[in-house]
Motif scaffolding. Structure first.
Motif, PDB file in Angstrom:
ATOM      1  N   GLY A  18       6.878  66.127  34.331  1.00 16.79           N
ATOM      2  CA  GLY A  18       6.427  66.628  35.630  1.00 16.79           C
ATOM      3  C   GLY A  18       7.226  67.855  36.007  1.00 16.79           C
ATOM      4  N   PRO A  19       7.268  68.185  37.283  1.00 19.81           N
ATOM      5  CA  PRO A  19       8.043  69.344  37.737  1.00 19.81           C
ATOM      6  C   PRO A  19       9.525  69.172  37.417  1.00 19.81           C
ATOM      7  N   VAL A  20      10.176  70.264  37.076  1.00 21.90           N
ATOM      8  CA  VAL A  20      11.591  70.216  36.725  1.00 21.90           C
ATOM      9  C   VAL A  20      12.394  71.184  37.586  1.00 21.90           C
ATOM     10  N   ALA A  21      13.657  70.853  37.761  1.00 20.11           N
ATOM     11  CA  ALA A  21      14.587  71.705  38.491  1.00 20.11           C
ATOM     12  C   ALA A  21      15.235  72.690  37.516  1.00 20.11           C
ATOM     13  N   VAL A  22      15.760  73.760  38.058  1.00 29.14           N
ATOM     14  CA  VAL A  22      16.431  74.774  37.244  1.00 29.14           C
ATOM     15  C   VAL A  22      17.606  74.141  36.494  1.00 29.14           C
ATOM     16  N   LYS A  23      18.287  73.233  37.130  1.00 26.05           N
ATOM     17  CA  LYS A  23      19.440  72.575  36.510  1.00 26.05           C
ATOM     18  C   LYS A  23      19.032  71.784  35.271  1.00 26.05           C
ATOM     19  N   GLU A  24      17.862  71.158  35.318  1.00 23.27           N
ATOM     20  CA  GLU A  24      17.377  70.398  34.164  1.00 23.27           C
ATOM     21  C   GLU A  24      17.045  71.328  32.994  1.00 23.27           C
ATOM     22  N   VAL A  25      16.424  72.459  33.293  1.00 20.11           N
ATOM     23  CA  VAL A  25      16.110  73.427  32.242  1.00 20.11           C
ATOM     24  C   VAL A  25      17.403  73.990  31.668  1.00 20.11           C
ATOM     25  N   GLY A  26      18.370  74.275  32.518  1.00 17.54           N
ATOM     26  CA  GLY A  26      19.651  74.791  32.060  1.00 17.54           C
ATOM     27  C   GLY A  26      20.395  73.821  31.175  1.00 17.54           C
ATOM     28  N   SER A  27      20.292  72.531  31.465  1.00 19.37           N
ATOM     29  CA  SER A  27      20.991  71.547  30.631  1.00 19.37           C
ATOM     30  C   SER A  27      20.400  71.489  29.231  1.00 19.37           C
ATOM     31  N   VAL A  28      19.117  71.768  29.105  1.00 18.27           N
ATOM     32  CA  VAL A  28      18.489  71.789  27.779  1.00 18.27           C
ATOM     33  C   VAL A  28      18.856  73.061  27.028  1.00 18.27           C
ATOM     34  N   LEU A  29      18.907  74.188  27.728  1.00 19.59           N
ATOM     35  CA  LEU A  29      19.194  75.461  27.086  1.00 19.59           C
ATOM     36  C   LEU A  29      20.661  75.640  26.729  1.00 19.59           C
ATOM     37  N   GLY A  30      21.566  74.998  27.465  1.00 19.87           N
ATOM     38  CA  GLY A  30      22.948  75.042  27.067  1.00 19.87           C
ATOM     39  C   GLY A  30      23.965  75.672  27.992  1.00 19.87           C
ATOM     40  N   PRO A  31      23.616  76.528  28.978  1.00 16.95           N
ATOM     41  CA  PRO A  31      24.688  77.066  29.815  1.00 16.95           C
ATOM     42  C   PRO A  31      25.303  75.960  30.672  1.00 16.95           C
ATOM     43  N   PRO A  32      26.562  76.111  31.056  1.00 13.64           N
ATOM     44  CA  PRO A  32      27.185  75.069  31.873  1.00 13.64           C
ATOM     45  C   PRO A  32      26.478  74.925  33.218  1.00 13.64           C
ATOM     46  N   VAL A  33      25.934  73.747  33.485  1.00 17.36           N
ATOM     47  CA  VAL A  33      25.157  73.535  34.708  1.00 17.36           C
ATOM     48  C   VAL A  33      26.041  73.191  35.896  1.00 17.36           C
ATOM     49  N   ASP A  34      27.314  72.914  35.668  1.00 18.06           N
ATOM     50  CA  ASP A  34      28.219  72.579  36.763  1.00 18.06           C
ATOM     51  C   ASP A  34      28.606  73.811  37.575  1.00 18.06           C
ATOM     52  N   VAL A  35      28.568  74.977  36.951  1.00 16.09           N
ATOM     53  CA  VAL A  35      28.927  76.224  37.618  1.00 16.09           C
ATOM     54  C   VAL A  35      27.643  76.875  38.121  1.00 16.09           C
ATOM     55  N   ARG A  36      27.503  76.989  39.420  1.00 14.58           N
ATOM     56  CA  ARG A  36      26.261  77.482  40.018  1.00 14.58           C
ATOM     57  C   ARG A  36      25.916  78.892  39.553  1.00 14.58           C
ATOM     58  N   GLY A  37      26.874  79.750  39.434  1.00 23.84           N
ATOM     59  CA  GLY A  37      26.622  81.132  39.046  1.00 23.84           C
ATOM     60  C   GLY A  37      26.038  81.277  37.660  1.00 23.84           C
ATOM     61  N   LYS A  38      26.249  80.314  36.799  1.00 25.89           N
ATOM     62  CA  LYS A  38      25.712  80.375  35.443  1.00 25.89           C
ATOM     63  C   LYS A  38      24.209  80.118  35.427  1.00 25.89           C
ATOM     64  N   LEU A  39      23.678  79.462  36.443  1.00 20.76           N
ATOM     65  CA  LEU A  39      22.249  79.158  36.486  1.00 20.76           C
ATOM     66  C   LEU A  39      21.431  80.225  37.200  1.00 20.76           C
ATOM     67  N   GLU A  40      22.075  81.143  37.894  1.00 19.74           N
ATOM     68  CA  GLU A  40      21.347  82.141  38.664  1.00 19.74           C
ATOM     69  C   GLU A  40      20.447  83.036  37.810  1.00 19.74           C
TER      70      GLU A  40
END
Length: 58
Positions: A9-31
């Protein structure tokens, strides 16, 4: 886009980031990823939902 198609279903940016590999704990890495998803939504490929998640636009 493959991550979005494989999701149940719909996914959050954090979920996509966890699959791609950047650290999802640091907000600036997901921007940059968030900006790309917004661009895809503006172009009509994705649909941005009110709760901040994204889904494939049909």
């Amino acid at each position: 886009m493959a991550i979005m198609r494989d999701a149940a279903g719909p996914v959050a940016v954090k979920e996509v980031g966890s699959v791609l590999g950047p650290p999802v704990d640091v907000r600036g890495k997901l921007e940059p990823l968030r900006a790309k998803m917004y661009k895809l939504a503006d172009r009509g490929w994705l649909c941005k939902l009110g709760d901040g998640r994204f889904a494939i636009a049909f």
